[in-house]
Design a protein around this motif. Sequence first.
Motif, PDB file in Angstrom:
ATOM      1  N   UNK A 123      53.090  79.207  36.372  1.00  0.00           N
ATOM      2  CA  UNK A 123      52.049  78.047  36.884  1.00  0.00           C
ATOM      3  C   UNK A 123      51.743  77.396  35.644  1.00  0.00           C
ATOM      4  N   UNK A 124      50.920  78.328  34.548  1.00  0.00           N
ATOM      5  CA  UNK A 124      50.284  77.763  33.323  1.00  0.00           C
ATOM      6  C   UNK A 124      51.456  76.919  32.649  1.00  0.00           C
ATOM      7  N   UNK A 125      52.531  77.448  32.419  1.00  0.00           N
ATOM      8  CA  UNK A 125      53.377  76.748  31.438  1.00  0.00           C
ATOM      9  C   UNK A 125      54.185  75.572  32.079  1.00  0.00           C
ATOM     10  N   UNK A 126      54.284  75.745  33.463  1.00  0.00           N
ATOM     11  CA  UNK A 126      55.034  74.483  34.053  1.00  0.00           C
ATOM     12  C   UNK A 126      53.763  73.389  34.141  1.00  0.00           C
ATOM     13  N   UNK A 127      52.736  73.668  34.464  1.00  0.00           N
ATOM     14  CA  UNK A 127      51.512  72.765  34.604  1.00  0.00           C
ATOM     15  C   UNK A 127      51.387  72.010  33.341  1.00  0.00           C
TER      16      UNK A 127
ATOM     17  N   UNK B  54      53.524  71.731  44.736  1.00  0.00           N
ATOM     18  CA  UNK B  54      54.607  72.186  45.894  1.00  0.00           C
ATOM     19  C   UNK B  54      55.599  72.810  44.833  1.00  0.00           C
ATOM     20  N   UNK B  55      55.997  71.962  43.710  1.00  0.00           N
ATOM     21  CA  UNK B  55      57.454  72.407  42.750  1.00  0.00           C
ATOM     22  C   UNK B  55      56.825  73.627  41.926  1.00  0.00           C
ATOM     23  N   UNK B  56      55.598  73.604  41.390  1.00  0.00           N
ATOM     24  CA  UNK B  56      54.994  74.538  40.653  1.00  0.00           C
ATOM     25  C   UNK B  56      54.825  75.775  41.231  1.00  0.00           C
ATOM     26  N   UNK B  57      54.173  75.706  42.497  1.00  0.00           N
ATOM     27  CA  UNK B  57      53.935  76.776  43.455  1.00  0.00           C
ATOM     28  C   UNK B  57      55.561  77.562  43.824  1.00  0.00           C
ATOM     29  N   UNK B  58      56.351  76.790  44.153  1.00  0.00           N
ATOM     30  CA  UNK B  58      57.664  77.297  44.494  1.00  0.00           C
ATOM     31  C   UNK B  58      58.394  78.057  42.963  1.00  0.00           C
ATOM     32  N   UNK B  59      58.544  77.390  42.221  1.00  0.00           N
ATOM     33  CA  UNK B  59      59.044  77.895  40.837  1.00  0.00           C
ATOM     34  C   UNK B  59      58.297  79.396  40.629  1.00  0.00           C
ATOM     35  N   UNK B  60      56.860  79.323  40.555  1.00  0.00           N
ATOM     36  CA  UNK B  60      55.995  80.448  40.536  1.00  0.00           C
ATOM     37  C   UNK B  60      56.443  81.593  41.527  1.00  0.00           C
TER      38      UNK B  60
ATOM     39  N   UNK C 279      53.932  93.068  37.053  1.00  0.00           N
ATOM     40  CA  UNK C 279      55.082  92.245  36.456  1.00  0.00           C
ATOM     41  C   UNK C 279      55.155  91.038  37.219  1.00  0.00           C
ATOM     42  N   UNK C 280      55.395  91.146  38.438  1.00  0.00           N
ATOM     43  CA  UNK C 280      55.553  89.668  39.215  1.00  0.00           C
ATOM     44  C   UNK C 280      54.387  88.735  39.168  1.00  0.00           C
ATOM     45  N   UNK C 281      53.254  89.483  39.281  1.00  0.00           N
ATOM     46  CA  UNK C 281      52.149  88.508  39.276  1.00  0.00           C
ATOM     47  C   UNK C 281      51.964  87.816  38.017  1.00  0.00           C
ATOM     48  N   UNK C 282      52.159  88.720  36.966  1.00  0.00           N
ATOM     49  CA  UNK C 282      52.089  88.053  35.697  1.00  0.00           C
ATOM     50  C   UNK C 282      52.941  86.956  35.446  1.00  0.00           C
ATOM     51  N   UNK C 283      54.240  87.267  35.832  1.00  0.00           N
ATOM     52  CA  UNK C 283      55.241  86.118  35.825  1.00  0.00           C
ATOM     53  C   UNK C 283      54.817  85.150  36.436  1.00  0.00           C
ATOM     54  N   UNK C 284      54.527  85.072  37.453  1.00  0.00           N
ATOM     55  CA  UNK C 284      54.060  83.820  38.307  1.00  0.00           C
ATOM     56  C   UNK C 284      53.048  83.117  37.738  1.00  0.00           C
ATOM     57  N   UNK C 285      52.057  83.910  37.385  1.00  0.00           N
ATOM     58  CA  UNK C 285      50.846  83.279  36.960  1.00  0.00           C
ATOM     59  C   UNK C 285      51.017  82.429  35.521  1.00  0.00           C
ATOM     60  N   UNK C 286      52.276  83.033  34.688  1.00  0.00           N
ATOM     61  CA  UNK C 286      52.500  82.384  33.553  1.00  0.00           C
ATOM     62  C   UNK C 286      53.368  81.254  33.885  1.00  0.00           C
TER      63      UNK C 286
END
Length: 65
Positions: free
Chosen positions: A55-59, A16-22, A46-53
């Motif tokens: 998720x990867x970085x926080x995970x 939940x925290x990772x998805x909310x931050x993304x 740009x928004x999708x790319x930032x959101x996907x990155x």
Amino acid sequence: MAKKKKSQALFNLRTAVILQAAIIAGSISGWLSYLVAPILPGAIGAGLAAGCMTVVVLNNLIAEL
């Protein structure tokens, strides 16, 4: 009488925290991209790319802790 099952959350706290931050990071990035150059598909990308990155970085960051 049937026993009631304990309700379980759809996501655990980490997810939940990772998805909310993304979602927040992607929204801000897309909005700022749209303000710089008002091209909607580019801002969405740009928004999708930032959101996907995010998720990867926080995970990976949380997994290291």
